[in-house]
Design a protein around this motif. Sequence first.
Motif, short mmCIF file in Angstrom:
data_model
loop_
_atom_site.label_atom_id
_atom_site.label_comp_id
_atom_site.label_asym_id
_atom_site.label_seq_id
_atom_site.Cartn_x
_atom_site.Cartn_y
_atom_site.Cartn_z
N GLY A 16 45.25 47.39 44.25
CA GLY A 16 46.23 46.77 43.35
C GLY A 16 45.65 45.69 42.47
O GLY A 16 44.47 45.67 42.16
N TYR A 17 46.49 44.77 42.14
CA TYR A 17 46.21 43.70 41.19
C TYR A 17 45.22 42.68 41.77
O TYR A 17 45.49 42.07 42.81
N LEU A 18 44.09 42.50 41.10
CA LEU A 18 43.08 41.52 41.51
C LEU A 18 42.69 40.69 40.29
O LEU A 18 41.82 41.07 39.52
N PRO A 19 43.37 39.55 40.08
CA PRO A 19 43.05 38.74 38.90
C PRO A 19 41.70 38.05 39.03
O PRO A 19 41.25 37.74 40.13
N LEU A 20 41.09 37.84 37.88
CA LEU A 20 39.81 37.15 37.80
C LEU A 20 40.04 35.72 37.36
O LEU A 20 40.74 35.47 36.37
N TYR A 102 33.56 36.26 39.82
CA TYR A 102 32.84 37.45 40.27
C TYR A 102 31.91 37.13 41.44
O TYR A 102 30.96 37.85 41.72
N ASP A 103 32.17 36.02 42.11
CA ASP A 103 31.26 35.54 43.14
C ASP A 103 31.90 35.46 44.51
O ASP A 103 31.25 35.60 45.53
N LYS A 104 33.23 35.20 44.52
CA LYS A 104 33.90 34.96 45.79
C LYS A 104 35.32 35.49 45.70
O LYS A 104 35.96 35.41 44.66
N ILE A 105 35.81 36.03 46.78
CA ILE A 105 37.18 36.49 46.86
C ILE A 105 38.00 35.42 47.59
O ILE A 105 37.66 35.01 48.70
N ILE A 106 39.07 34.95 46.94
CA ILE A 106 39.95 33.93 47.51
C ILE A 106 41.21 34.61 48.02
O ILE A 106 41.84 35.40 47.30
N ASN A 120 46.29 42.04 32.31
CA ASN A 120 45.74 41.26 31.21
C ASN A 120 46.43 39.91 31.01
O ASN A 120 46.20 39.23 30.02
N PHE A 121 47.28 39.52 31.94
CA PHE A 121 47.99 38.24 31.84
C PHE A 121 48.26 37.74 33.25
O PHE A 121 48.90 38.43 34.05
N THR A 122 47.78 36.54 33.56
CA THR A 122 47.98 35.97 34.89
C THR A 122 48.48 34.54 34.78
O THR A 122 47.95 33.76 33.99
N ILE A 123 49.48 34.22 35.57
CA ILE A 123 49.89 32.84 35.78
C ILE A 123 49.32 32.40 37.12
O ILE A 123 49.65 32.98 38.15
N PHE A 124 48.43 31.42 37.06
CA PHE A 124 47.88 30.82 38.27
C PHE A 124 48.63 29.52 38.53
O PHE A 124 49.04 28.83 37.60
N SER A 138 45.82 32.79 32.27
CA SER A 138 44.65 33.54 31.85
C SER A 138 45.16 34.74 31.06
O SER A 138 45.95 35.54 31.58
N ILE A 139 44.77 34.82 29.79
CA ILE A 139 45.22 35.90 28.92
C ILE A 139 43.99 36.62 28.40
O ILE A 139 43.09 35.99 27.85
#
Length: 197
Positions: A16-20, A102-106, A120-124, A138-139
């Motif tokens: 599923g969804y994995l934001p960067l 691209y270094d660690k999975i949180i 293509n759009f994330t609210i953190f 992140s857009i």
Amino acid sequence: MFKRKTTARRKLEADGYLPLLWEDDYCQVVIVPLENMAYVLKSIAEIEPLSEVSRTDFGFTEIFEHGEMPITTISKEIREDYLMELLTVFGFERATHIDYNYDKIIDCTTRQTKAFGFSNFTIFFEIEGEFVKHVWLSISERVSLAETSVKKFEHIKSVLYRLGEECEMILVDWNSMELIDLRNRYQINNYLNYFWK
């Protein structure tokens, strides 16, 4: 070790969804209390001329600090459950993990940083106790509307507008030196139209 992280990342992406989340993007496009408007406009006026002379084809030669907002987001006492429910109602997918640099999975289920969005759009947002401490976006640059769908695009605009109307928030894009009053649908639409063509 690197190979194992790559395998874990691929499995999470397939599930599923994995934001960067890039470290440099932390609070660069930020949602903050409306009471900071004068401070933000003053900061933009001070930073913008300096950023223009240091701009290169690859970024900037200087670093500009805009500092902490005089009125913090946590002082608005926006509850974590309110924001999560708002995002869920508008169809934002909740991330269980974040790919950090691209270094660690949180793991979002156990950490203070949460993420909701689309490919293509994330609210953190970060939480402290039961309240939201920071909110940022992140857009993906220049996404075709077909990749997002008109419905998702409308949901993004609606969520931003609700944050403006109900929580009295503004959006500050330090990358483009823009301030968007999230109580104003026209400003939201104009800002987002840059990214979706």
